[in-house]
Write an enzyme that holds these catalytic residues in place. Structure first.
Site, PDB file in Angstrom:
ATOM      1  N   SER A   1       0.833  -1.201   0.000  1.00 15.28           N
ATOM      2  CA  SER A   1       0.000   0.000   0.000  1.00 15.28           C
ATOM      3  C   SER A   1       0.866   1.250   0.000  1.00 15.28           C
ATOM      4  O   SER A   1       1.957   1.261   0.557  1.00 15.28           O
ATOM      5  CB  SER A   1      -0.885   0.001   1.256  1.00 15.28           C
ATOM      6  OG  SER A   1      -1.496   1.257   1.432  1.00 15.28           O
TER       7      SER A   1
ATOM      8  N   TYR B   1      -1.560  -0.011  10.361  1.00 15.51           N
ATOM      9  CA  TYR B   1      -1.850  -0.688   9.091  1.00 15.51           C
ATOM     10  C   TYR B   1      -0.657  -0.528   8.133  1.00 15.51           C
ATOM     11  O   TYR B   1      -0.138  -1.505   7.610  1.00 15.51           O
ATOM     12  CB  TYR B   1      -3.117  -0.109   8.448  1.00 15.51           C
ATOM     13  CG  TYR B   1      -3.257  -0.485   7.004  1.00 15.51           C
ATOM     14  CD1 TYR B   1      -2.947   0.427   6.004  1.00 15.51           C
ATOM     15  CD2 TYR B   1      -3.657  -1.761   6.639  1.00 15.51           C
ATOM     16  CE1 TYR B   1      -3.037   0.068   4.666  1.00 15.51           C
ATOM     17  CE2 TYR B   1      -3.747  -2.125   5.307  1.00 15.51           C
ATOM     18  CZ  TYR B   1      -3.434  -1.206   4.325  1.00 15.51           C
ATOM     19  OH  TYR B   1      -3.520  -1.558   3.000  1.00 15.51           O
TER      20      TYR B   1
ATOM     21  N   LYS C   1       2.283  -3.358   6.575  1.00 17.26           N
ATOM     22  CA  LYS C   1       2.615  -3.534   5.153  1.00 17.26           C
ATOM     23  C   LYS C   1       4.113  -3.347   4.921  1.00 17.26           C
ATOM     24  O   LYS C   1       4.753  -4.115   4.200  1.00 17.26           O
ATOM     25  CB  LYS C   1       1.815  -2.558   4.285  1.00 17.26           C
ATOM     26  CG  LYS C   1       0.322  -2.816   4.249  1.00 17.26           C
ATOM     27  CD  LYS C   1      -0.005  -4.178   3.646  1.00 17.26           C
ATOM     28  CE  LYS C   1      -1.487  -4.384   3.430  1.00 17.26           C
ATOM     29  NZ  LYS C   1      -1.805  -5.700   2.832  1.00 17.26           N
TER      30      LYS C   1
END
Ligand code: WQD
Length: 345
Positions: free
Chosen positions: A123, A147, A151
């Site tokens: 991402s 988050y 990643k």
């Protein structure tokens, strides 16, 4: 055969559609924690092809070992994971367990089975709040939330795994890993049969717009109009989900023919910045439907502007985005209009 974890999700279903249409056999592993098996029925209806579906968790090594033993899997596309930035701040351990641990277990089972081609769903949040835009893959990564950190940690683990090839005495197949950094996925397949189906109140802009347009929500809150951007509202690089899916298939092809070895981070974006009000105006003008909105306070954690420099994807994959902003808003609306309650319909 390609194993697609999380294949029943928004990007997963669009990628399975492109894979099947490109002649690949597809095995989907999904626990349906944030998706519906009905979405896979729609993929089969669009493509007139069948896929194999296994209900289960990508963190289950015994299940993965069985799949690799029982099916002629040549590569894996790993979508399975959680993806809500705000939620990741509330339940970080669940995010590390689902996003990082699943990839660790999957990579170990792949290594045992001698399968070394992996496309990973990363991402643009790994960049955090950028000093400079457009963003290239060489720019600093400094994720601002759990988050994004899950990643980035996965990317670093996979870089180490690929680098270990050089030290291995017996590696029949070199690791080929594509770390695809998505910008803002929007839109839907032109059939209107598959699309984004968030549970509860949408975090993201486009599903909120479509739910206002279909009458499910009263109005859109525009989170701030005092940013240092042309119209004061947030600017992002929105990419049509079908372009994103094409990027996965093109990356997979270059892994399978060893044109890409090692681990490569690749931006998937259009390179164009679009503001919130640009998106709202494009949606209403192209679809002739009202989207009432009000200017509200900024949302915590938002950055003013980020968008991609997608030249590495072009150079390495031969990929560039083909869908326009009007495609994004018309395709998103067709999906929502035909499926006001998503797959629950
Ligand atoms: C876009 C713009 C908001 C909702 C997130 C994740 C990222 C990726 C994509 C997973 C911003 C504004 C939004 C609303 C608004 N997901 N907005 N009103 O935050 O850029 O990225 O989704 O990989 O990881 O961080 O996307 O769609 O939430 O916001 O004004 O009701 O729309 O302020 O400017 P974002 P978004």
């Amino acid at each position: 055969m390609i194993l697609v974890t999380g294949g029943a999700g928004y990007i997963g279903t669009h990628t399975c559609t492109e894979l099947l249409n490109s002649g690949y056999d597809v095995l989907v592993l999904d626990n349906y924690s944030n998706s519906s098996p009905l979405a896979l029925d729609r993929v089969e209806r669009i493509t007139q092809k069948t896929l194999i579906r296994i209900e289960g968790d990508a963190r289950d090594p015994d299940l993965l070992d069985q799949l690799f033993a029982n099916y002629p899997i040549k590569a894996v596309i790993h979508f399975a994971g959680f993806k809500a930035v705000g939620e990741s701040c509330q339940i970080p351990l669940a995010y590390y367990h689902n996003n990082f641990y699943s990839t660790l277990v999957l990579s170990q089972c792949m290594q045992k089975a001698g399968i070394t081609k992996l496309v990973f769903s990363s991402s643009a949040t790994v960049y955090g709040d950028p000093e400079v835009v457009p963003l290239t893959e060489a720019m600093p990564t400094n994720p601002a939330n759990p988050y994004g950190r899950t990643k980035l940690m996965v990317e670093q683990m996979l870089q180490d795994l690929a680098a270990s090839d050089a030290l291995a005495t017996d590696n029949p197949q070199p690791w080929g890993i594509a770390l695809l950094r998505y910008f803002n996925p929007v839109g839907a397949h032109q059939s209107g049969l598959i699309g984004e189906d968030p549970s509860g109140i949408p975090n993201n802009l486009m599903p909120f717009i479509t739910q206002v347009a279909v009458g499910k929500r009263d109005q859109l809150d525009v989170f701030g109009d005092d940013y240092d951007t042309p119209d004061g509202t947030g600017v992002r690089d929105y990419i049509h989900v079908v372009d994103l899916a094409r990027g996965h298939v093109m990356a997979l092809e270059r892994l399978l023919d060893d044109q890409i070895t090692g681990a490569e981070a690749i931006n998937l974006g259009t390179g164009l910045g679009v503001s919130v009000l640009d998106m709202v105006n494009s949606f209403t003008n192209n679809n002739s439907v009202a989207v009432p909105y009000q200017i509200a306070d900024r949302r915590a954690g938002d950055v003013a502007s980020y968008y991609a420099d997608p030249s590495k994807a072009f150079d390495m994959l031969g990929w560039s985005a083909e869908h326009t902003l009007s495609d994004m808003v018309t395709d998103s609306w067709r999906w929502q209009k035909n499926n006001p309650e998503g797959y629950a319909d």
